[in-house]
Design a protein around this motif. Sequence first.
Motif, PDB file in Angstrom:
ATOM      1  N   ARG A   1      -2.757  17.575   6.823  1.00 45.69           N
ATOM      2  CA  ARG A   1      -1.669  16.225   6.279  1.00 45.69           C
ATOM      3  C   ARG A   1      -0.301  17.101   6.032  1.00 45.69           C
ATOM      4  O   ARG A   1      -0.128  17.720   6.637  1.00 45.69           O
ATOM      5  CB  ARG A   1      -1.829  16.320   4.917  1.00 45.69           C
ATOM      6  N   ARG A   2       0.547  15.623   6.715  1.00 45.84           N
ATOM      7  CA  ARG A   2       2.294  16.280   6.834  1.00 45.84           C
ATOM      8  C   ARG A   2       2.139  17.061   8.120  1.00 45.84           C
ATOM      9  O   ARG A   2       3.221  17.493   8.327  1.00 45.84           O
ATOM     10  CB  ARG A   2       2.694  17.070   5.155  1.00 45.84           C
TER      11      ARG A   2
ATOM     12  N   ALA B   1      -7.185   8.192   6.558  1.00 46.96           N
ATOM     13  CA  ALA B   1      -7.874  10.042   5.919  1.00 46.96           C
ATOM     14  C   ALA B   1      -7.446  10.535   6.999  1.00 46.96           C
ATOM     15  O   ALA B   1      -7.636  10.833   8.308  1.00 46.96           O
ATOM     16  CB  ALA B   1      -9.181  10.083   5.339  1.00 46.96           C
ATOM     17  N   VAL B   2      -6.400  12.093   6.439  1.00 43.45           N
ATOM     18  CA  VAL B   2      -6.865  12.659   7.746  1.00 43.45           C
ATOM     19  C   VAL B   2      -7.264  14.480   6.352  1.00 43.45           C
ATOM     20  O   VAL B   2      -6.776  14.692   5.259  1.00 43.45           O
ATOM     21  CB  VAL B   2      -4.844  13.579   7.525  1.00 43.45           C
TER      22      VAL B   2
ATOM     23  N   ALA C   1     -11.273  13.715   2.920  1.00 42.13           N
ATOM     24  CA  ALA C   1     -10.299  13.411   3.613  1.00 42.13           C
ATOM     25  C   ALA C   1     -10.387  11.783   2.652  1.00 42.13           C
ATOM     26  O   ALA C   1      -8.797  11.880   2.600  1.00 42.13           O
ATOM     27  CB  ALA C   1     -10.534  12.978   4.898  1.00 42.13           C
ATOM     28  N   ALA C   2     -10.905  10.984   2.334  1.00 41.83           N
ATOM     29  CA  ALA C   2     -10.966   9.736   2.443  1.00 41.83           C
ATOM     30  C   ALA C   2     -10.763   9.282   0.379  1.00 41.83           C
ATOM     31  O   ALA C   2     -10.515  10.047  -0.005  1.00 41.83           O
ATOM     32  CB  ALA C   2     -12.015   9.164   2.528  1.00 41.83           C
ATOM     33  N   GLU C   3      -9.510   8.037   0.569  1.00 43.62           N
ATOM     34  CA  GLU C   3      -9.221   7.956  -1.232  1.00 43.62           C
ATOM     35  C   GLU C   3     -10.755   7.386  -1.553  1.00 43.62           C
ATOM     36  O   GLU C   3     -11.501   7.044  -0.718  1.00 43.62           O
ATOM     37  CB  GLU C   3      -8.047   6.173  -0.914  1.00 43.62           C
TER      38      GLU C   3
ATOM     39  N   HIS D   1       3.466   7.459  -0.533  1.00 41.75           N
ATOM     40  CA  HIS D   1       4.378   7.651   0.559  1.00 41.75           C
ATOM     41  C   HIS D   1       4.033   8.151   2.180  1.00 41.75           C
ATOM     42  O   HIS D   1       5.322   7.170   2.605  1.00 41.75           O
ATOM     43  CB  HIS D   1       4.465   8.917   0.298  1.00 41.75           C
ATOM     44  N   ALA D   2       2.732   7.502   2.573  1.00 43.81           N
ATOM     45  CA  ALA D   2       2.626   7.309   3.930  1.00 43.81           C
ATOM     46  C   ALA D   2       3.124   5.865   4.312  1.00 43.81           C
ATOM     47  O   ALA D   2       3.183   5.396   5.447  1.00 43.81           O
ATOM     48  CB  ALA D   2       1.154   8.392   4.303  1.00 43.81           C
ATOM     49  N   TRP D   3       2.418   5.139   2.568  1.00 47.80           N
ATOM     50  CA  TRP D   3       2.567   3.235   3.153  1.00 47.80           C
ATOM     51  C   TRP D   3       3.697   3.669   3.526  1.00 47.80           C
ATOM     52  O   TRP D   3       4.237   3.251   4.838  1.00 47.80           O
ATOM     53  CB  TRP D   3       2.188   2.931   2.801  1.00 47.80           C
TER      54      TRP D   3
ATOM     55  N   LEU E   1       0.088   9.688  -3.647  1.00 50.16           N
ATOM     56  CA  LEU E   1      -0.229  10.537  -1.567  1.00 50.16           C
ATOM     57  C   LEU E   1       0.075   9.230  -1.492  1.00 50.16           C
ATOM     58  O   LEU E   1       0.795   9.067  -0.166  1.00 50.16           O
ATOM     59  CB  LEU E   1      -0.901  11.464  -1.507  1.00 50.16           C
TER      60      LEU E   1
ATOM     61  N   ALA F   1       6.412   5.192   4.300  1.00 43.87           N
ATOM     62  CA  ALA F   1       6.705   5.355   5.433  1.00 43.87           C
ATOM     63  C   ALA F   1       7.258   5.303   6.449  1.00 43.87           C
ATOM     64  O   ALA F   1       7.817   5.140   7.717  1.00 43.87           O
ATOM     65  CB  ALA F   1       6.783   7.457   4.980  1.00 43.87           C
TER      66      ALA F   1
HETATM   67  C1  LIG Z   1      -2.484   9.444   3.585  1.00 47.86           C
HETATM   68  C2  LIG Z   1      -2.682  10.174   4.321  1.00 47.86           C
HETATM   69  C3  LIG Z   1      -4.117   9.529   5.574  1.00 47.86           C
HETATM   70  C4  LIG Z   1      -1.467  10.288   4.971  1.00 47.86           C
HETATM   71  O1  LIG Z   1      -1.596  10.792   6.356  1.00 47.86           O
HETATM   72  P1  LIG Z   1      -0.731  12.911   6.707  1.00 47.86           P
HETATM   73  O2  LIG Z   1      -1.357  12.936   8.025  1.00 47.86           O
HETATM   74  O3  LIG Z   1      -0.532  13.695   5.839  1.00 47.86           O
HETATM   75  O4  LIG Z   1       0.771  11.637   7.345  1.00 47.86           O
HETATM   76  P2  LIG Z   1       1.953  11.966   7.602  1.00 47.86           P
HETATM   77  O5  LIG Z   1       2.205  13.054   8.366  1.00 47.86           O
HETATM   78  O6  LIG Z   1       1.968  11.245   9.280  1.00 47.86           O
HETATM   79  O7  LIG Z   1       3.120  11.317   6.795  1.00 47.86           O
HETATM   80  C5  LIG Z   1       4.101  10.309   7.649  1.00 47.86           C
HETATM   81  C6  LIG Z   1       5.033  10.561   6.693  1.00 47.86           C
HETATM   82  O8  LIG Z   1       4.701   9.766   5.249  1.00 47.86           O
HETATM   83  C7  LIG Z   1       5.423  10.000   4.138  1.00 47.86           C
HETATM   84  N1  LIG Z   1       4.425  11.124   4.006  1.00 47.86           N
HETATM   85  C8  LIG Z   1       2.902  11.660   3.887  1.00 47.86           C
HETATM   86  N2  LIG Z   1       2.591  12.781   2.815  1.00 47.86           N
HETATM   87  C9  LIG Z   1       3.675  12.000   2.003  1.00 47.86           C
HETATM   88  C10 LIG Z   1       3.704  13.314   0.037  1.00 47.86           C
HETATM   89  N3  LIG Z   1       2.479  14.092   0.050  1.00 47.86           N
HETATM   90  N4  LIG Z   1       4.758  13.271   0.349  1.00 47.86           N
HETATM   91  C11 LIG Z   1       5.998  12.337   0.055  1.00 47.86           C
HETATM   92  N5  LIG Z   1       6.145  11.941   1.252  1.00 47.86           N
HETATM   93  C12 LIG Z   1       5.146  12.068   2.120  1.00 47.86           C
HETATM   94  C13 LIG Z   1       5.905  11.334   4.709  1.00 47.86           C
HETATM   95  O9  LIG Z   1       7.971  10.354   4.668  1.00 47.86           O
HETATM   96  C14 LIG Z   1       5.985  11.592   6.247  1.00 47.86           C
HETATM   97  O10 LIG Z   1       7.008  12.162   7.020  1.00 47.86           O
HETATM   98  P3  LIG Z   1       7.179  13.099   7.228  1.00 47.86           P
HETATM   99  O11 LIG Z   1       6.125  14.230   7.293  1.00 47.86           O
HETATM  100  O12 LIG Z   1       7.719  13.669   8.525  1.00 47.86           O
HETATM  101  O13 LIG Z   1       8.196  13.501   5.902  1.00 47.86           O
HETATM  102  C15 LIG Z   1      -3.096  11.949   3.950  1.00 47.86           C
HETATM  103  O14 LIG Z   1      -1.631  12.273   3.368  1.00 47.86           O
HETATM  104  C16 LIG Z   1      -4.607  11.545   3.028  1.00 47.86           C
HETATM  105  O15 LIG Z   1      -5.413  11.590   3.684  1.00 47.86           O
HETATM  106  N6  LIG Z   1      -4.472  11.082   1.347  1.00 47.86           N
HETATM  107  C17 LIG Z   1      -5.576  11.190   0.934  1.00 47.86           C
HETATM  108  C18 LIG Z   1      -6.622   9.852   1.688  1.00 47.86           C
HETATM  109  C19 LIG Z   1      -6.343   8.312   1.536  1.00 47.86           C
HETATM  110  O16 LIG Z   1      -5.591   8.621  -0.105  1.00 47.86           O
HETATM  111  N7  LIG Z   1      -5.832   7.668   2.051  1.00 47.86           N
HETATM  112  C20 LIG Z   1      -4.871   6.605   2.114  1.00 47.86           C
HETATM  113  C21 LIG Z   1      -5.499   5.056   1.336  1.00 47.86           C
HETATM  114  S1  LIG Z   1      -5.001   3.372   0.883  1.00 47.86           S
END
Ligand SMILES: CC(C)(COP(=O)(O)OP(=O)(O)OC[C@H]1O[C@@H](n2cnc3c(N)ncnc32)[C@H](O)[C@@H]1OP(=O)(O)O)[C@@H](O)C(=O)NCCC(=O)NCCS
Length: 137
Positions: free
Chosen positions: A80-81, A74-75, A21-23, A117-119, A114, A121
């Motif tokens: 996710r989403r 990480a999720v 799951a992690a980056e 977007h989450a950061w 990816l 948001a």
């Molecule tokens: C980053 C991560 C942890 C986000 O977790 P998540 O549970 O999917 O995030 P959320 O569902 O809480 O999303 C919150 C908001 O972020 C934004 N977002 C998240 N994923 C997105 C995507 N793929 N595209 C566009 N916006 C996105 C949206 O605004 C979302 O709100 P919405 O679903 O109501 O539109 C997940 O994508 C992940 O594990 N990624 C791989 C590991 C990683 O890169 N971690 C970051 C290290 S810095």
Amino acid sequence: MILRAATLDDVPAVLAFWKIAAEDTNRGGDDTAAVQALITRDPAALQLAVIDGEIVGSLIAGFDGWRCHLYRFAVHPDRRRQGIGAQLLQAAEERFREFGGRRADAMVLADNTLAHHAWAAAGYAPQDDWRRWVKSL
Ligand SMILES: CC(C)(COP(=O)(O)OP(=O)(O)OC[C@H]1O[C@@H](n2cnc3c(N)ncnc32)[C@H](O)[C@@H]1OP(=O)(O)O)[C@@H](O)C(=O)NCCC(=O)NCCS
């Protein structure tokens, strides 16, 4: 889903979770001793999202007495989403506020769109005038 702090018993499952799951899963620092040291030093720092006993999310919220740092956000790819990441961030920020923390930060790979977007948001924005300076110990 529950959010709870990881315990020493969770360490093997946490490492397995990060692999899927992690980056940047090729990084070298993810090992048993490192995660055990984190949990021993700050038992509430590593927060897990758990559904039916399975880890579906993680976030390290580390406060060093001065700054608030976020790591291993990480999720699970299948979850996710669904707002899990947002809930983890919200809980981490509450923890920081309890310490009197004023600003949280995260290291995010420049090409991890990816994550961007989450950061974004959650209200985080990049600082273009800083670089990370490191030295291996
Ligand atoms: C980053 C991560 C942890 C986000 O977790 P998540 O549970 O999917 O995030 P959320 O569902 O809480 O999303 C919150 C908001 O972020 C934004 N977002 C998240 N994923 C997105 C995507 N793929 N595209 C566009 N916006 C996105 C949206 O605004 C979302 O709100 P919405 O679903 O109501 O539109 C997940 O994508 C992940 O594990 N990624 C791989 C590991 C990683 O890169 N971690 C970051 C290290 S810095």
